[in-house]
Scaffold this motif. Structure first.
Motif, PDB file in Angstrom:
ATOM      1  N   THR A 164     -19.394  64.672 -11.445  1.00 27.83           N
ATOM      2  CA  THR A 164     -17.988  64.692 -11.984  1.00 27.83           C
ATOM      3  C   THR A 164     -17.355  63.656 -12.327  1.00 27.83           C
ATOM      4  N   SER A 165     -17.403  62.445 -11.163  1.00 26.52           N
ATOM      5  CA  SER A 165     -16.802  61.523 -11.304  1.00 26.52           C
ATOM      6  C   SER A 165     -17.229  60.569 -12.406  1.00 26.52           C
ATOM      7  N   LEU A 166     -18.500  60.666 -13.115  1.00 24.88           N
ATOM      8  CA  LEU A 166     -19.124  60.046 -13.980  1.00 24.88           C
ATOM      9  C   LEU A 166     -18.685  60.660 -15.310  1.00 24.88           C
ATOM     10  N   VAL A 167     -18.293  61.868 -15.439  1.00 21.62           N
ATOM     11  CA  VAL A 167     -17.633  62.245 -16.851  1.00 21.62           C
ATOM     12  C   VAL A 167     -16.397  62.499 -16.721  1.00 21.62           C
ATOM     13  N   LEU A 168     -15.743  62.058 -15.731  1.00 21.71           N
ATOM     14  CA  LEU A 168     -14.184  62.301 -15.670  1.00 21.71           C
ATOM     15  C   LEU A 168     -13.403  61.455 -16.725  1.00 21.71           C
ATOM     16  N   PRO A 169     -13.934  60.110 -16.668  1.00 19.64           N
ATOM     17  CA  PRO A 169     -13.243  58.896 -17.594  1.00 19.64           C
ATOM     18  C   PRO A 169     -13.244  59.606 -19.107  1.00 19.64           C
ATOM     19  N   VAL A 170     -14.157  60.146 -19.482  1.00 17.11           N
ATOM     20  CA  VAL A 170     -14.482  60.968 -20.710  1.00 17.11           C
ATOM     21  C   VAL A 170     -13.503  61.932 -20.927  1.00 17.11           C
ATOM     22  N   VAL A 171     -13.671  62.634 -20.125  1.00 21.43           N
ATOM     23  CA  VAL A 171     -12.904  64.179 -20.086  1.00 21.43           C
ATOM     24  C   VAL A 171     -11.308  63.734 -20.268  1.00 21.43           C
ATOM     25  N   ARG A 172     -10.961  62.813 -19.331  1.00 16.78           N
ATOM     26  CA  ARG A 172      -9.423  62.355 -19.429  1.00 16.78           C
ATOM     27  C   ARG A 172      -9.005  61.758 -20.774  1.00 16.78           C
ATOM     28  N   LEU A 173      -9.933  61.225 -21.595  1.00 14.88           N
ATOM     29  CA  LEU A 173      -9.425  60.814 -22.949  1.00 14.88           C
ATOM     30  C   LEU A 173      -9.019  61.950 -23.716  1.00 14.88           C
ATOM     31  N   VAL A 174      -9.649  63.084 -23.483  1.00 13.40           N
ATOM     32  CA  VAL A 174      -9.038  64.217 -24.332  1.00 13.40           C
ATOM     33  C   VAL A 174      -8.239  65.137 -23.402  1.00 13.40           C
ATOM     34  N   TYR A 175      -8.540  65.289 -22.140  1.00 14.41           N
ATOM     35  CA  TYR A 175      -7.250  66.062 -21.219  1.00 14.41           C
ATOM     36  C   TYR A 175      -7.319  65.534 -19.987  1.00 14.41           C
ATOM     37  N   GLU A 176      -6.004  65.060 -19.689  1.00 14.12           N
ATOM     38  CA  GLU A 176      -5.841  64.666 -18.062  1.00 14.12           C
ATOM     39  C   GLU A 176      -4.918  65.520 -17.545  1.00 14.12           C
ATOM     40  N   SER A 177      -5.108  65.683 -16.250  1.00 18.32           N
ATOM     41  CA  SER A 177      -4.233  66.617 -15.451  1.00 18.32           C
ATOM     42  C   SER A 177      -2.672  66.327 -15.623  1.00 18.32           C
ATOM     43  N   PRO A 178      -2.298  67.374 -16.229  1.00 17.63           N
ATOM     44  CA  PRO A 178      -0.716  67.087 -16.623  1.00 17.63           C
ATOM     45  C   PRO A 178       0.099  66.868 -15.270  1.00 17.63           C
ATOM     46  N   HIS A 179      -0.189  67.177 -14.107  1.00 20.31           N
ATOM     47  CA  HIS A 179       0.599  66.803 -12.971  1.00 20.31           C
ATOM     48  C   HIS A 179       0.465  65.249 -12.585  1.00 20.31           C
ATOM     49  N   ILE A 180      -0.847  64.877 -12.768  1.00 21.04           N
ATOM     50  CA  ILE A 180      -0.818  63.249 -12.432  1.00 21.04           C
ATOM     51  C   ILE A 180      -0.443  62.752 -13.770  1.00 21.04           C
ATOM     52  N   LYS A 181      -0.607  63.037 -14.976  1.00 21.32           N
ATOM     53  CA  LYS A 181      -0.011  62.415 -16.066  1.00 21.32           C
ATOM     54  C   LYS A 181       1.270  62.432 -16.092  1.00 21.32           C
ATOM     55  N   ALA A 182       2.121  63.077 -15.537  1.00 20.43           N
ATOM     56  CA  ALA A 182       3.498  63.190 -15.452  1.00 20.43           C
ATOM     57  C   ALA A 182       3.932  62.522 -14.293  1.00 20.43           C
ATOM     58  N   ALA A 183       3.301  62.210 -13.416  1.00 16.62           N
ATOM     59  CA  ALA A 183       3.556  61.252 -12.099  1.00 16.62           C
ATOM     60  C   ALA A 183       3.559  59.963 -12.618  1.00 16.62           C
ATOM     61  N   THR A 184       2.367  59.590 -13.362  1.00 16.75           N
ATOM     62  CA  THR A 184       2.270  58.345 -13.849  1.00 16.75           C
ATOM     63  C   THR A 184       3.139  57.934 -14.825  1.00 16.75           C
ATOM     64  N   ASP A 185       3.414  58.558 -15.683  1.00 18.12           N
ATOM     65  CA  ASP A 185       4.596  58.553 -16.910  1.00 18.12           C
ATOM     66  C   ASP A 185       5.784  58.089 -16.015  1.00 18.12           C
ATOM     67  N   ARG A 186       6.133  58.731 -15.075  1.00 11.50           N
ATOM     68  CA  ARG A 186       7.435  58.870 -14.454  1.00 11.50           C
ATOM     69  C   ARG A 186       7.492  57.398 -13.530  1.00 11.50           C
ATOM     70  N   LEU A 187       6.423  57.184 -12.687  1.00 16.51           N
ATOM     71  CA  LEU A 187       6.303  55.961 -11.917  1.00 16.51           C
ATOM     72  C   LEU A 187       5.486  54.899 -12.454  1.00 16.51           C
ATOM     73  N   GLY A 188       4.934  55.098 -13.476  1.00 13.23           N
ATOM     74  CA  GLY A 188       4.094  53.700 -13.828  1.00 13.23           C
ATOM     75  C   GLY A 188       2.543  54.047 -13.427  1.00 13.23           C
ATOM     76  N   PRO A 189       1.645  53.260 -14.213  1.00 13.14           N
ATOM     77  CA  PRO A 189       0.258  53.210 -13.991  1.00 13.14           C
ATOM     78  C   PRO A 189       0.105  52.946 -12.585  1.00 13.14           C
ATOM     79  N   GLU A 190       0.497  52.217 -11.912  1.00 16.72           N
ATOM     80  CA  GLU A 190       0.182  51.955 -10.650  1.00 16.72           C
ATOM     81  C   GLU A 190       0.180  53.073  -9.519  1.00 16.72           C
ATOM     82  N   ALA A 191       0.779  54.058  -9.781  1.00 19.76           N
ATOM     83  CA  ALA A 191       0.913  55.425  -9.212  1.00 19.76           C
ATOM     84  C   ALA A 191      -0.469  56.292  -9.280  1.00 19.76           C
TER      85      ALA A 191
END
Length: 290
Positions: free
Chosen positions: A253-280
């Motif tokens: 799963t970890s190997l394919v996650l980078p590809v999956v996240r190009l199409v769909y990223e966890s909305p919760h994590i995306k919202a957190a990194t949008d709010r706090l910056g990529p370092e989060a």
């Protein structure tokens, strides 16, 4: 002004923040297996599982409970403090009106009893920590203790006082020893066991369910402690296969996650990194020392 800024920052980072064990652990792909394992374990408390079966539409909405639980965990982990508190208030508001009936005695009881809320919480967080760690997530014993202590904040959201749930691995072991006499198999637990192995899906997905989902269910069930297998009365797959399956699932799963996240990223994590910056962004490299 300075005080207001500190307050806003605390609200933006939510209950745990990017420097917590929770923030890193809950992003692991094997949390899905851990969630299924938690449902198996929770169903072994007859009063708790009765509350689910008598008040849930899981037969008509097979994936709803799992997805709602995942959304709650995502919101309370990566959302703002206000979002987490709203999610907790919604759960408390629903629970306060729900009752279950013991068929043997006819007794009606609230499903938000402290003992039942504590069981559901402990079965969940222990499953998250144990399954993800067994899959290869690099948690030390000290970090497990820190994680369980952090999760007291999540317990508080559903109506428990922080000191009503264990905040360490040793405390959890003591709790499970104490609660074991109240646990056991039941018709409702058998129903959950069968449902998790073969959830209803459209005919077109039957093959996928048998080839893929069934393996996840077998691994999740196999990861339960031996006393839980005894209560269910079903033999698990060998423990070496459980560990190998979890590690293979996490690696693949970890190997394919980078590809999956190009199409769909966890909305919760995306919202957190949008709010706090990529370092989060969650990472095992950011696990705090414990």
């Amino acid at each position: 002004m300075q005080g207001a800024k500190v307050e806003d920052t605390a609200g933006a980072t939510g209950l745990f923040g990017p420097d917590s064990v929770t923030w890193q652990l809950h992003a692991d792909p094997t949390m899905w297996v851990a969630g299924v394992r938690a449902l198996y374990l929770q169903a072994l408390h007859p009063r708790a599982v009765r509350g689910v079966v008598q008040n849930s539409d899981f037969r008509k909405d097979p994936w709803g409970r799992l997805f709602r639980t995942a959304d709650f965990v995502g919101t309370t982990t990566y959302g703002t403090r206000a979002e987490a508190e709203r999610a907790g208030a919604r759960v408390r508001r629903i629970h306060q009106f729900l009752r279950a009936v013991d068929p043997a005695t006819g007794q009606s009881y609230r499903i938000d009893e402290t003992a039942l809320l504590r069981w559901v919480h402990c079965a969940a967080v222990v499953s998250y920590a144990e399954v993800v760690r067994r899959a290869g997530f690099p948690l030390t014993d000290g970090q497990v203790d820190r994680y369980l202590a952090e999760q007291r904040a999540a317990a508080e959201l559903v109506g428990l006082a922080p000191d009503e749930v264990p905040g360490s691995a040793s405390g959890m072991r003591e709790y499970f020893e104490d609660v074991r006499p109240a646990l056991g198999g039941s018709p409702e637990a058998d129903e959950v066991w069968e449902f998790l192995r073969r959830p209803p899906v459209p005919p077109i997905l039957w093959v996928g369910r048998e080839l893929l989902w069934r393996q996840v269910a077998e691994i999740a069930y196999g990861s339960l402690p031996s006393w839980a297998h005894d209560m269910y009365g079903h033999r698990p797959i060998p423990q070496v296969a459980v560990t190998a399956g979890l590690r293979m699932l996490r690696t693949s799963t970890s190997l394919v996650l980078p590809v999956v996240r190009l199409v769909y990223e966890s909305p919760h994590i995306k919202a957190a990194t949008d709010r706090l910056g990529p370092e989060a962004k969650p990472s095992t490299a950011k696990l705090p020392a414990a």
